[in-house]
Structures are given as C-alpha cells and as structure tokens.
Write a protein that holds these residues in place. Sequence first.
Motif, short mmCIF file in Angstrom:
data_model
loop_
_atom_site.label_atom_id
_atom_site.label_comp_id
_atom_site.label_asym_id
_atom_site.label_seq_id
_atom_site.Cartn_x
_atom_site.Cartn_y
_atom_site.Cartn_z
N SER A 126 0.86 -1.19 0.00
CA SER A 126 0.00 0.00 0.00
C SER A 126 0.90 1.24 0.00
CB SER A 126 -0.92 -0.02 1.21
OG SER A 126 -0.17 -0.18 2.39
N ALA A 127 0.32 2.36 -0.43
CA ALA A 127 1.11 3.57 -0.66
C ALA A 127 1.87 4.06 0.57
CB ALA A 127 0.20 4.68 -1.19
N ASP A 128 1.26 3.95 1.73
CA ASP A 128 1.90 4.51 2.93
C ASP A 128 2.41 3.45 3.90
OD1 ASP A 128 1.41 7.14 2.11
OD2 ASP A 128 -0.69 6.96 2.75
N ALA A 129 2.46 2.20 3.44
CA ALA A 129 2.92 1.13 4.32
C ALA A 129 4.38 1.38 4.72
CB ALA A 129 2.80 -0.21 3.62
N THR A 130 4.73 0.96 5.92
CA THR A 130 6.11 1.17 6.39
C THR A 130 6.91 -0.12 6.47
OG1 THR A 130 5.28 1.09 8.64
CG2 THR A 130 5.66 3.28 7.69
N ASN A 131 6.26 -1.25 6.44
CA ASN A 131 7.01 -2.51 6.57
C ASN A 131 6.62 -3.50 5.49
OD1 ASN A 131 6.57 -1.52 9.69
ND2 ASN A 131 8.64 -2.26 9.22
N GLN A 132 6.42 -2.98 4.28
CA GLN A 132 6.07 -3.87 3.18
C GLN A 132 7.06 -3.70 2.04
OE1 GLN A 132 1.99 -3.10 2.10
NE2 GLN A 132 1.19 -4.07 3.94
N VAL A 133 7.24 -4.77 1.31
CA VAL A 133 8.22 -4.75 0.21
C VAL A 133 7.77 -5.72 -0.88
CG1 VAL A 133 9.70 -6.58 1.18
CG2 VAL A 133 10.70 -4.88 -0.34
N MET A 134 8.18 -5.42 -2.12
CA MET A 134 8.01 -6.41 -3.20
C MET A 134 9.41 -6.71 -3.73
SD MET A 134 4.60 -5.52 -5.38
CE MET A 134 5.16 -3.98 -6.04
N ALA A 141 15.56 -5.35 5.77
CA ALA A 141 16.27 -4.31 5.03
C ALA A 141 15.98 -2.97 5.66
CB ALA A 141 15.82 -4.29 3.56
N ASN A 142 16.91 -2.04 5.54
CA ASN A 142 16.77 -0.69 6.10
C ASN A 142 16.49 -0.72 7.61
OD1 ASN A 142 17.09 0.96 3.67
ND2 ASN A 142 15.21 -0.07 3.00
N GLY A 143 17.04 -1.72 8.25
CA GLY A 143 16.89 -1.82 9.70
C GLY A 143 15.51 -2.21 10.14
N ALA A 144 14.70 -2.71 9.21
CA ALA A 144 13.33 -3.09 9.58
C ALA A 144 13.01 -4.46 8.99
CB ALA A 144 12.35 -2.06 9.05
N VAL A 145 12.02 -5.11 9.59
CA VAL A 145 11.56 -6.39 9.05
C VAL A 145 10.35 -6.10 8.18
CG1 VAL A 145 10.68 -8.69 9.58
CG2 VAL A 145 12.44 -7.66 11.03
N ASN A 146 10.46 -6.41 6.88
CA ASN A 146 9.41 -6.08 5.92
C ASN A 146 8.72 -7.35 5.42
OD1 ASN A 146 10.24 -3.07 5.41
ND2 ASN A 146 12.13 -4.27 5.25
N THR A 147 7.45 -7.28 5.27
CA THR A 147 6.71 -8.43 4.74
C THR A 147 6.70 -8.36 3.21
OG1 THR A 147 5.29 -8.38 6.67
CG2 THR A 147 4.48 -9.62 4.76
N VAL A 148 7.01 -9.49 2.61
CA VAL A 148 7.01 -9.56 1.15
C VAL A 148 5.55 -9.68 0.70
CG1 VAL A 148 7.79 -10.82 -0.88
CG2 VAL A 148 9.29 -10.65 1.11
N THR A 149 5.06 -8.61 0.03
CA THR A 149 3.65 -8.65 -0.41
C THR A 149 3.52 -9.17 -1.84
OG1 THR A 149 3.70 -6.40 -1.27
CG2 THR A 149 3.09 -6.66 1.04
N GLY A 150 4.61 -9.08 -2.59
CA GLY A 150 4.52 -9.53 -3.98
C GLY A 150 5.88 -9.83 -4.58
N ILE A 151 5.84 -10.63 -5.63
CA ILE A 151 7.05 -10.93 -6.42
C ILE A 151 6.81 -10.30 -7.80
CG2 ILE A 151 8.59 -12.73 -7.34
CD1 ILE A 151 8.42 -12.79 -4.27
#
Lengths: 232, 372
Positions: free
Chosen positions: B130-138, B157-167
């Motif tokens: 989502s546009a303003d998510a802080t812990n999401q990544v593709m 990455a970037n000192g945070a744990v990000n959830t992979v929302t897409g490939i």
Amino acid sequence: MAEAYQVDERGAGLAVEVVGLTKVYSDGNVRALDGVDLQVAEREFVAVTGPSGCGKSTLLHLLAALDTPTSGTVRIFGADLGRMKNLAKYRREEVGLVFQFHNLLPQLTSLENVEIAMVRHEHGAPSHKEKAAQLLELVELAHAADRKPAQLSGGERQRVAIARALANDPRLLLADEPTGSLDSASVKVVVALLTRLREQTGTTIVMVTHDDSVAAVTDRVIHMRDGRILDA
Amino acid sequence: MSTLALVARNLWGKKSRSIGLALAIAFAVMTVVALTVVGSGLESSATAVMHIGEANFVLSQKGVSDILNSTIDKPTLKKIDSTPGVASAVGVLVETEKINAANPVFIEVGIAPSDLAPFGVKILAGHSYSADATNQVMLGYTAAQNFGLHVGDKFRANGAVNTVTGIVSTSSSFGNDAAFFPLPALQGYNRVPGIVTLIFVKVDHGVPVSKVMHRITYAQPELMALRTAAQFGQADLTLVFVKAAATGSAILAVVIGAIIIGNTMLLSLFERTREFGMLLSVGWSRKRIVGLIMGEGFFLAIVGTAAGLALAVIVVLLLTQLPQLLGVLHAHFTASAFITGFATALAMTFLGTLYPAVRAAMRSPMDALGHE
C-alpha cells in the motif's frame, strides 16, 4: 630489366667488364682500388689473388653491387651496374655470392638455407623445395638437407652456401675466399665442386683467394697489389 | 620457404625473447581490455537503473559525481509532470544497501504503487504494497530466488523487518534483482523526505522526445535528460573519471609497450645484422626485410593479444569477486573491448618495430656483412 642484361656490341661474350674502377673509402685516406681495368669472358673461371688489403675483396663486392665505386664502370653481361635502379633484382637473378664465412641462418636447415634465396616460384618450374634438394644433391649434401648449420662441418656449410648461391641459376658466381676458413680436406672438396660446377653449368666464376694452390685450378689468375691489377 | 614460415622460425629460434615480447604485449593488452571492461561494466551497472523503468528518457540532477546521488524535490517532479507533451513522470528514489556479504550493493527502489504499471513493473505473485505502508516490500523474482523468499515471508532491510507482499518482474535484469518499497517508506529510511533520485518520463504519443527533453531542460536547467547509456556515462562524473583513466592507461600502455618492444627489437636486430646483410646480398629487397621484421612484430602482436585477452578475462572475473566490487562490477565483455585490445597490440608493435626494421633494412649490405 631484361633489356639491360643484353650484351652490347662492345661487350659481346664478356661476363665482366670493368673500366677505370676506383674505390676510395669515405675518410679519403684508403684507396682500395685505383683505376682497375678487367675483362672476364663468359664461362671463364678466374682467380683474383694478392696480399691482404690489395683490394681483391673490394673488387668482388663492387662486381656484386654490394658497394658503389668512387669512379669507373662495371658492366655485367653488358649491363652497367651504375645505371641499374634495382640492384636487389640484379643480386637476386644475375649473381650468386659465396663468402669466406658461410653466413647461413642457424635456425634453418640446409634445405631452407638454400630455399631462402629463391625468387618467386614460376608455374611449371620445380618447387623451391625440389630445386633446393637438387642443388644440395649437386653439392653432394642431399643427406644433410634436414641438418642445421651447427650440425655440419665447415666444408659442408660452405657447400650449402654454394648451393644457396646457385639458387636462382646465376650466370655469374662470385666467391670471396670460399676456402679461407676451411681445413685442407674441405678446401679440396670445395675447389673440386666449383670446377665441376663451371663444367656442368657453364657458370662464369670469379673467385678471390690468397691460396695459390686453389688459384692454380682456375683458367686464369689475376694478381693484385695496392689496388691495382698487375696482370690480366 | 615463405616469409611467413621464416617469421615463425625466427621467433621460434629466439624463444625466450619472443616469449618476453609477447608477454609485454599481453600485459599491455590485459591492462587496456580490463580497464575498458571494468569501465563499461560499471557503466552498465549504473545505467541499469535507467533501464528498469520503461520510459522515453530519464531526468537526473546535473553535475553529480554519482548519478545515484541525484536529488530532485517534489515541486520539481510536479512541474515535470505538468509539462506539455509529458504523458507520465514517475519519480523514484534509488538507494543501495548491503544486505549480506553476497549482496553488498543491493538496489532498492522507492516508488508509489500507482506508478508501478507505468514504470513497467509486473506483479507475478501476491499483490502490491500500500502507498503509505512502512514494513512492506516487493521483490524482483531473481532477488526472491536468491534470498529463497516467497509472498508472506519476511525480508530484513533498512533496519526493519518487511513483509514480502509480492514478487515482480521488470524489463531489466537489475530490476528483477532489486527490492521495491513504498516511496515515503524508503524516503523515511534514508532520511530524504520528498526527494526522488530520478524521474522517468514518457511522452505523449506522436510528440518528438527530443523536443520534450529540450523543453524540460530549458525550463529546469538544474536537470539533465538522459536517453542513452553514453549520455548516462557522460553525466556520471565517477564514470567519466573511470573512462578517462582507462583511456589514459591505454595510451600509457601503448607508449611504454612500444618503447619496450622497440628497445628489445633494436637489440635483437643489432645481433642479426649479418643475417640481414646476407639476405640483402642474395637479393632480398629492403622492403622484404622490413616486411620480415614487421611480420615478426605482427605475429607477436597476435600471440600477445590472445594471451592478453585471456589474462584480461581472468583478471576481470577475479575483480568481480572482490568483496568491494561484488554486485557493483559486472563483467561486461564487449567486442569493442577486444578490438581495442588488438588495436593496442598492433599499435605497440607497429611503433616498436618500424624504426628498428627500417634501420636494419637501410644498412648497406657490405656494412651489415662486416658486422661483428
């Protein structure tokens, strides 16, 4: 160039005609040749003898166009060397040169040392290899075709050098002390070879030597001293 | 016996010298080719960013040492977007981060979800962040494979744990090996709020691209428009320096190589003076003697080039494995690099052998034969 080699009226039947040949070395103090006149007929075998420094090698080098005279003319089979533009072609096609030191290339075999002097192969003529092999046979060194100079005796090396000098069927063979660095047995072999060559091929031979026994086998001996011919 | 065969025999007869000369040529060729390949490899890596987005041209800040140091603010992006002839202007933040030893320069792209499609990003699995998510990544699919991650997994990455929302996949292999973050999140991680690195511009159908490029750079002189890899290479000062170093090294290699070859050839030919005297006396022309010596040089150039190219490949492959260059330098062997190497060898041997060859051939046969 073919026209240049035609024998003119004055020089008909002459292989070598030298008139007033003088060579003064650049420092001006050494007059190696001083107005030499000489004629050598076609098929003639001539020896030029004299003490060291008398000018006999200088004369031979001028006949071979390896050097240029200070004055005078040299005609070979009627062609004036002073007017020739392509002296490399003259050296390649008209004369064969044999030196006191064989000057064979150490990295090449006897066969290759003979081949190296050959001009471009013409259609129908034997290949360079075949011809080089024939020449080595002529100088009785067919068995040493694959040997390098280091594997040959002094006499054998000189015979290879003679075969190389004959590579392009020259009409004039110029030999500068060809036996000068050989033992007596090799001297006999080389002298016998030159004599046989003249008989078999009709090549005109001018040989510089300081060995009277070698000079004795030729048709005529020319004595030189102080840059001049004493008798001719 | 042909001149070519004689060339080979002469070189074979002096093996140590020939090998020494061929090695001198090989090292020069290796230097030139390796520097050229490194230069184009670095350029390729840098320009890869440009190719991730499907755009007509890219805008960056003018005069930056590294194109990734470019900073463009939000108002400027808005001005570009409203420029006549511009169909879309996608602002992206491009950062690099060391993820682990195998990925010391991992590319991270900050981009709004709405810009993903115009940018050429296709979602293969999962969904967009989502546009303003802080812990999401593709993740690009290559990166996902390398890390062994799937949709729903965690990516640090970037000192945070990000959830992979897409490939996702892009039209560039570098994009496939990158991570995509919501733009504000990546700006926040890197403390550059409202800043983008590059703007990817698409022009309206039928409008000349160059006209739009000119219009933008005229109105925004602090920006430069890049359309080709060559333009990118000229804009990035680091790349300019790398290329200048490569060119300078090539010239230096040619000069030093030519001096070494010339010196060695002079010594070698001095020793062979009697040989040339003999060849002249049996009727070889001076031209043929020059040809023989130049032929020897040419033969050495070919052998030296082959060895130099092999060495260059080994050196560049070793360089790509250095921890400092892992992921930054990609071996980019091009035909032009090999041609440059061969041209270097030819230039060196031509310059190095011409004078010795002419000097040897111009001697009088008498002088040469009398040489001791």
